[in-house]
Design a protein around this motif. Structure first.
Motif, PDB file in Angstrom:
ATOM      1  N   MET A   1       0.846  -1.204   0.000  1.00  0.00           N
ATOM      2  CA  MET A   1       0.000   0.000   0.000  1.00  0.00           C
ATOM      3  C   MET A   1       0.881   1.254   0.000  1.00  0.00           C
ATOM      4  SD  MET A   1      -2.874   1.094   2.780  1.00  0.00           S
ATOM      5  CE  MET A   1      -3.843  -0.361   2.402  1.00  0.00           C
ATOM      6  N   THR A   2       0.605   2.155  -0.940  1.00  0.00           N
ATOM      7  CA  THR A   2       1.403   3.394  -0.970  1.00  0.00           C
ATOM      8  C   THR A   2       0.918   4.331   0.133  1.00  0.00           C
ATOM      9  OG1 THR A   2      -0.114   4.260  -2.600  1.00  0.00           O
ATOM     10  CG2 THR A   2       1.949   3.328  -3.432  1.00  0.00           C
ATOM     11  N   ARG A   3       1.871   4.918   0.780  1.00  0.00           N
ATOM     12  CA  ARG A   3       1.526   5.861   1.858  1.00  0.00           C
ATOM     13  C   ARG A   3       1.777   7.281   1.383  1.00  0.00           C
ATOM     14  NH1 ARG A   3       1.080   3.673   7.124  1.00  0.00           N
ATOM     15  NH2 ARG A   3       1.972   5.503   8.141  1.00  0.00           N
ATOM     16  N   LYS A   4       0.988   8.176   1.882  1.00  0.00           N
ATOM     17  CA  LYS A   4       1.161   9.586   1.536  1.00  0.00           C
ATOM     18  C   LYS A   4       2.493  10.099   2.085  1.00  0.00           C
ATOM     19  CE  LYS A   4      -3.417  11.576   1.360  1.00  0.00           C
ATOM     20  NZ  LYS A   4      -4.481  12.120   2.152  1.00  0.00           N
ATOM     21  N   ALA A   5       3.034  11.087   1.404  1.00  0.00           N
ATOM     22  CA  ALA A   5       4.175  11.819   1.967  1.00  0.00           C
ATOM     23  C   ALA A   5       3.620  13.007   2.766  1.00  0.00           C
ATOM     24  CB  ALA A   5       5.066  12.323   0.838  1.00  0.00           C
ATOM     25  N   PRO A   6       4.379  13.505   3.750  1.00  0.00           N
ATOM     26  CA  PRO A   6       3.868  14.628   4.568  1.00  0.00           C
ATOM     27  C   PRO A   6       3.418  15.823   3.727  1.00  0.00           C
ATOM     28  CG  PRO A   6       5.817  13.712   5.584  1.00  0.00           C
ATOM     29  CD  PRO A   6       5.664  12.999   4.264  1.00  0.00           C
ATOM     30  N   GLU A   7       4.132  16.081   2.647  1.00  0.00           N
ATOM     31  CA  GLU A   7       3.734  17.246   1.828  1.00  0.00           C
ATOM     32  C   GLU A   7       2.470  16.978   1.018  1.00  0.00           C
ATOM     33  OE1 GLU A   7       7.429  15.246   0.216  1.00  0.00           O
ATOM     34  OE2 GLU A   7       6.737  15.997   2.141  1.00  0.00           O
ATOM     35  N   ASP A   8       1.997  15.714   1.015  1.00  0.00           N
ATOM     36  CA  ASP A   8       0.710  15.421   0.353  1.00  0.00           C
ATOM     37  C   ASP A   8      -0.471  15.678   1.282  1.00  0.00           C
ATOM     38  OD1 ASP A   8       2.096  14.543  -1.853  1.00  0.00           O
ATOM     39  OD2 ASP A   8       2.133  12.448  -1.173  1.00  0.00           O
ATOM     40  N   LEU A   9      -0.183  15.894   2.545  1.00  0.00           N
ATOM     41  CA  LEU A   9      -1.292  16.121   3.484  1.00  0.00           C
ATOM     42  C   LEU A   9      -2.025  17.400   3.103  1.00  0.00           C
ATOM     43  CD1 LEU A   9       0.434  15.333   6.907  1.00  0.00           C
ATOM     44  CD2 LEU A   9      -1.243  13.901   5.700  1.00  0.00           C
ATOM     45  N   ARG A  10      -3.313  17.372   3.255  1.00  0.00           N
ATOM     46  CA  ARG A  10      -4.120  18.553   2.970  1.00  0.00           C
ATOM     47  C   ARG A  10      -3.682  19.725   3.868  1.00  0.00           C
ATOM     48  NH1 ARG A  10      -9.180  20.138   4.604  1.00  0.00           N
ATOM     49  NH2 ARG A  10     -10.319  21.203   2.925  1.00  0.00           N
ATOM     50  N   SER A  11      -3.411  19.423   5.132  1.00  0.00           N
ATOM     51  CA  SER A  11      -3.045  20.472   6.092  1.00  0.00           C
ATOM     52  C   SER A  11      -1.710  21.127   5.744  1.00  0.00           C
ATOM     53  CB  SER A  11      -2.980  19.884   7.506  1.00  0.00           C
ATOM     54  OG  SER A  11      -2.013  18.852   7.559  1.00  0.00           O
ATOM     55  N   HIS A  12      -0.903  20.444   4.936  1.00  0.00           N
ATOM     56  CA  HIS A  12       0.395  21.008   4.548  1.00  0.00           C
ATOM     57  C   HIS A  12       0.202  22.352   3.850  1.00  0.00           C
ATOM     58  CE1 HIS A  12       4.635  20.836   3.322  1.00  0.00           C
ATOM     59  NE2 HIS A  12       4.244  21.251   2.117  1.00  0.00           N
ATOM     60  N   ARG A  13      -0.907  22.479   3.119  1.00  0.00           N
ATOM     61  CA  ARG A  13      -1.169  23.731   2.382  1.00  0.00           C
ATOM     62  C   ARG A  13      -1.395  24.898   3.347  1.00  0.00           C
ATOM     63  NH1 ARG A  13      -6.115  22.902   0.043  1.00  0.00           N
ATOM     64  NH2 ARG A  13      -5.870  24.724  -1.269  1.00  0.00           N
ATOM     65  N   TRP A  14      -1.840  24.585   4.558  1.00  0.00           N
ATOM     66  CA  TRP A  14      -2.037  25.644   5.557  1.00  0.00           C
ATOM     67  C   TRP A  14      -0.750  25.874   6.372  1.00  0.00           C
ATOM     68  CZ3 TRP A  14      -6.367  23.041   3.968  1.00  0.00           C
ATOM     69  CH2 TRP A  14      -7.595  23.706   3.952  1.00  0.00           C
ATOM     70  N   LEU A  15      -0.117  24.724   6.759  1.00  0.00           N
ATOM     71  CA  LEU A  15       0.910  24.815   7.793  1.00  0.00           C
ATOM     72  C   LEU A  15       2.328  24.538   7.306  1.00  0.00           C
ATOM     73  CD1 LEU A  15      -1.088  22.849  10.536  1.00  0.00           C
ATOM     74  CD2 LEU A  15      -0.680  25.314  10.467  1.00  0.00           C
TER      75      LEU A  15
END
Ligand code: FES
Length: 574
Positions: A1-15
């Protein structure tokens, strides 16, 4: 299963980015006492909490949010709690159903407008479950529904009391003069003994079970009594798991399917679940883009009998159901008719989740070979009185009324009905059929739970406890009786129910799924020409918006503009 990278998190766009706007977001996080290690590279989990000081079914959810937070922190996420409208079934008037869609909108928009990567939904009191889930489906973030869980059993003079069901029962006993005012006061003090939802198989227990059967809750979660220590443990597990779900990008769309809804409907039938669930399941499925109409309930009700011996169809309460093995045990009994390959929020299939589950109290959860009722939990009838259908719960009605023809006493609205049933000189017998109009989605508005029309006082004194009652309203899941509900189209929009008059005859044949108004087409055409739509109840505000945009009962009563018309854009962040 591919896991998201931290910069793929939606919240990354805010924080996570480096610009003036994210400077502002981080500065405000620091204002809240957080520091960079609290959020850097971590999924932000929104805990949508329907706790309120006027919803005692959810009293414990304030503390349970802390249990979820503990789990999220242990799982490596950042929990944030977002309060949402509570939809307190006993207190909100005219009906919580009027506000289900508002909670759905609030849930969706809370998740969309904030830096949230995954959601925990805390709810359980009737409409909170579908409201939260509808909104979360539309938003499409990884989500776990955490059910509030049922109350402990009620108690009065050593007798077990069930929510709602025993209130109606003893109210009739009081009206008939068989119990005293003191008895009634003692029942009032004993019928709701702890926090948690109604503990019969009402709408709350039904919808929490449906959420679990759909795969949206952890296995076994829906059966845990609110006051049991297993409940906060389940909340902690949900908090830990949601963080992984974000990394794995397990969204509701990856869990929900036609097969998952069929599983949920089969579970609903085996539970003897509330008729309200039909409306909510249709609405949830439509949010997920899954075609579902209420005839599917009728089809599956003929295949799956009632196994849960829980009131109002049976004898026990949800606390007993938990001790008997809970929903996992019931689903294990159904394993031959369920699609065991459906995925769930814990990353396992339904089949894996029910493996090893056993029934410990066989009188509470019966086997398929020995159901508690051969009548299905739900029947969908059609005919000239309900061209788009109406529903009833045969397992909770007196059997003699499942095939019945009788003269009508028609009420134009709730107040008319409430006055008439108290009259000592009302010309009524147990064979009459009571008809209530203008209690549907637009006419109520919000389809109040008026569908269990009171038995006229005169008949109560004679010992009558059930008769055929027909309306475009809903009925509480804790109610019982030969009540035909959700007549569609409703009378307020000119459905045939609007044309029924006192003295007409109606025939119902539940085994044949038919309902017929014995009035000629010519006479109905004459009445239609003379019919005038009642004035809307709300000239402005949310009530007016609701009445304008709600669908009919067979559509799930969702707003037309909330249907899945295409993706909603992510908010611009600047
Ligand atoms: Fe909350 Fe019944 S009043 S579940």
């Amino acid at each position: 299963m591919t896991r998201k990278a931290p910069e793929d998190l939606r919240s990354h766009r805010w924080l996570g980015v480096s610009d003036l706007r994210s400077f502002g977001h981080r500065a405000r996080m620091r204002q809240g006492g957080f520091d960079a290690p609290d959020w850097q590279g971590k999924p932000v989990i929104g805990i949508i909490n329907t706790w309120s000081d006027l919803n005692f079914c959810h009293t414990h959810l304030r503390a349970r949010a802390d249990d979820v937070k503990r789990g999220v922190l242990l799982g490596g996420g950042l929990p944030v709690e977002l309060p949402a409208m509570s939809l307190s079934e006993p207190f909100m008037k005219p009906t919580t159903m009027l506000y289900r869609n508002m909670l759905a909108m609030e849930t969706e928009e809370l998740l969309r407008s904030h830096p949230i990567d995954g959601a925990i939904l805390l709810g359980g009191c009737d409409k909170t479950t579908p409201g939260l889930i509808m909104g979360a489906i539309s938003m499409g973030l990884p989500t776990i529904f955490v059910p509030a869980g049922p109350q402990l059993r009620g108690n009065w003079h050593g007798q077990v009391l069930g929510s709602g069901s025993d209130a109606w029962k003893y109210w009739d006993e009081k009206r008939a003069g068989r119990i005293t005012e003191d008895d009634w006061a003692d029942i009032e003090g004993g019928i709701a003994r702890s926090f948690g939802t109604c503990m019969v198989m009402g709408t709350a227990a039904t919808m929490m079970a449906i959420a679990e059967a759909l795969g949206l809750s952890l296995p076994g979660a829906s059966s845990i009594p609110a006051a049991d220590s297993a409940h906060p443990r389940m909340c902690g597990q949900a908090g830990r798991r949601i963080v992984d779900m974000v990394w794995e990008d397990v969204t509701p769309q990856k869990i929900l399917s036609v097969a998952a809804f069929d599983n949920a409907i089969r579970v609903h039938m085996a539970m003897g679940g509330s008729t309200n669930a039909i409306i909510h399941a249709v609405a949830m499925a439509r949010r997920a883009g899954i075609p579902l109409d209420m005839n599917r309930f009728d089809q599956l009700s003929r295949e799956v009998p009632v196994l849960a011996n829980v009131r109002p169809s049976g004898k026990y309460l949800m606390e007993d159901f938990f001790y008997a093995g809970g929903l996992r045990a019931l689903m294990a009994e159904l394993k031959d008719v369920l699609d065991l390959s459906c995925m769930t929020v814990n990353g396992k299939t339904i089949g894996e989740n029910i493996k090893g589950a056993e029934v410990y109290l066989p009188d509470v959860i019966h086997p398929l070979s020995d159901p508690i009722s051969s009548e299905g939990a739900t029947a969908v009838l059609t005919g000239n009185l309900a061209p788009r259908g109406c529903v009833m719960k045969p397992s909770a009605a007196e059997k003699r009324l499942l095939r019945h023809r009788g003269k009508v006493i028609a009420f134009e609205d709730y107040n008319h009905m409430a006055r008439e049933v108290e009259r000592d000189d009302l010309d009524v017998t147990a064979d009459h059929i009571l008809v209530l109009k203008n209690a549907g989605p637009k006419g109520g508005p919000g389809m109040p739970e008026w569908g269990m029309l009171p038995i006229p006082k005169k008949l109560v004194r004679e010992g009558v406890r059930d008769m055929v009652r027909i309306s475009d309203a809903r009925m509480s899941g804790t109610s019982y009786g030969a009540c035909i509900l959700h007549v569609a189209p409703e009378s307020f929009v000119g459905g045939p129910l609007a044309l029924v008059e006192t003295g007409d005859e109606i025939e119902i044949d539940v085994p044949a799924r038919r309902i017929h108004l014995h009035v000629s087409d010519e006479e109905l055409a004459r009445r239609r020409a003379a019919w005038q739509q009642p004035a809307p109840r709300y000239p402005r505000g949310y009530g007016a918006l609701y009445a304008e945009h709600t669908g009919q009962a067979d559509d799930g009563c969702d707003f037309d503009f909330l249907a899945p018309l295409g993706p909603v854009p992510e908010p611009e962040i600047h």
